[in-house]
Design a protein around this motif. Structure first.
Motif, PDB file in Angstrom:
ATOM      1  N   ARG A  88       5.177  28.682 -11.423  1.00 46.06           N
ATOM      2  CA  ARG A  88       4.413  27.480 -11.774  1.00 46.06           C
ATOM      3  C   ARG A  88       5.220  26.202 -11.656  1.00 46.06           C
ATOM      4  NH1 ARG A  88       2.536  31.751 -14.074  1.00 46.06           N
ATOM      5  NH2 ARG A  88       0.300  32.169 -14.043  1.00 46.06           N
ATOM      6  N   GLY A  89       6.524  26.264 -11.834  1.00 45.02           N
ATOM      7  CA  GLY A  89       7.358  25.081 -11.647  1.00 45.02           C
ATOM      8  C   GLY A  89       7.280  24.552 -10.226  1.00 45.02           C
ATOM      9  N   TRP A  90       7.171  25.472  -9.281  1.00 44.07           N
ATOM     10  CA  TRP A  90       7.046  25.083  -7.871  1.00 44.07           C
ATOM     11  C   TRP A  90       5.734  24.343  -7.640  1.00 44.07           C
ATOM     12  CZ3 TRP A  90       5.424  28.801  -3.491  1.00 44.07           C
ATOM     13  CH2 TRP A  90       5.515  28.159  -2.255  1.00 44.07           C
ATOM     14  N   TYR A  91       4.648  24.864  -8.181  1.00 42.38           N
ATOM     15  CA  TYR A  91       3.351  24.204  -8.005  1.00 42.38           C
ATOM     16  C   TYR A  91       3.327  22.847  -8.705  1.00 42.38           C
ATOM     17  CZ  TYR A  91       1.740  28.607  -6.077  1.00 42.38           C
ATOM     18  OH  TYR A  91       1.593  29.722  -5.292  1.00 42.38           O
ATOM     19  N   LEU A  92       3.985  22.743  -9.843  1.00 37.48           N
ATOM     20  CA  LEU A  92       4.084  21.441 -10.527  1.00 37.48           C
ATOM     21  C   LEU A  92       4.883  20.457  -9.673  1.00 37.48           C
ATOM     22  CD1 LEU A  92       4.708  22.699 -14.158  1.00 37.48           C
ATOM     23  CD2 LEU A  92       2.665  21.503 -13.339  1.00 37.48           C
ATOM     24  N   ALA A  93       5.975  20.934  -9.061  1.00 36.00           N
ATOM     25  CA  ALA A  93       6.774  20.073  -8.178  1.00 36.00           C
ATOM     26  C   ALA A  93       5.937  19.594  -6.996  1.00 36.00           C
ATOM     27  CB  ALA A  93       8.020  20.824  -7.698  1.00 36.00           C
ATOM     28  N   GLU A  94       5.119  20.483  -6.440  1.00 37.27           N
ATOM     29  CA  GLU A  94       4.228  20.105  -5.339  1.00 37.27           C
ATOM     30  C   GLU A  94       3.246  19.018  -5.769  1.00 37.27           C
ATOM     31  OE1 GLU A  94       4.002  21.035  -2.156  1.00 37.27           O
ATOM     32  OE2 GLU A  94       5.369  22.725  -2.057  1.00 37.27           O
ATOM     33  N   ARG A  95       2.724  19.136  -6.975  1.00 37.32           N
ATOM     34  CA  ARG A  95       1.785  18.130  -7.487  1.00 37.32           C
ATOM     35  C   ARG A  95       2.482  16.787  -7.713  1.00 37.32           C
ATOM     36  NH1 ARG A  95      -2.335  21.022 -11.779  1.00 37.32           N
ATOM     37  NH2 ARG A  95      -2.944  22.780 -10.461  1.00 37.32           N
TER      38      ARG A  95
END
Length: 175
Positions: A40-47
């Protein structure tokens, strides 16, 4: 029993606020890279990167880092077998790295992520961005950017759901 404490709109607002804070603290986006802790940290970084594109009209490199090999709860024999490999497809040397995760709890995940990052290069600096800080630290780790402080009891769990993996955006406390 789960209680929703953050809905999709509130999560979006928290990420936008964090994005503004990242730009302000870094005096822009020069030499900025985002590295999310899988998953989920990766998806947050993408956002956050998408927010930066909309705000500053700049493409900031985003990578994901897998910290499973860096955990401090692996037996020594297993640690010796692990070969630290290049995980990012860009160089972080002399860059301002924003390490992104969904929930900060004991600090052990962040410690492992810092070890993993240092195997990738030597950043100019590393800042920590977390969507939720729930307290109960075991290590001296403090986030630089926080979406929401959510005090919890030790027997509670903070569950971050994201559309990319969970088909909805929300944050719940589960007892």
């Amino acid at each position: 029993m789960a209680k929703e404490i953050i809905d999709a709109l509130s999560m979006k607002r928290a990420l936008m606020r964090m994005t503004y804070e990242i730009v302000e603290r870094n005096k822009g986006t020069k030499d900025l890279v985002l590295v999310g802790i899988k998953t989920r940290g990766w998806y947050l970084a993408e956002r956050i990167a998408k927010n930066l594109k909309n705000l500053e009209d700049v493409e900031v490199p985003v990578g994901a880092i897998d910290i499973s090999q860096y955990r401090d709860d692996l037996p020594e024999a297993e640690k010796e077998k692990i070969i630290h490999s290049q995980q990012l497809d860009f160089d972080i040397t002399d860059k301002n790295v924003i390490l992104v995760d969904d929930v900060l709890f004991t600090g052990r995940t962040i410690r492992a992520a810092l070890d993993a990052l240092m195997d990738q290069g030597r950043p100019a600096k590393i800042n920590l961005a977390v969507l939720v800080d729930r307290g109960h630290r075991e290590l001296p780790v403090r986030p630089d950017f926080i979406g929401k402080n959510i005090p919890t009891a030790m027997n509670e769990k903070v569950q971050v759901s994201m559309t990319e993996v969970d088909e909805k955006d929300s944050i719940e406390i589960v007892k």
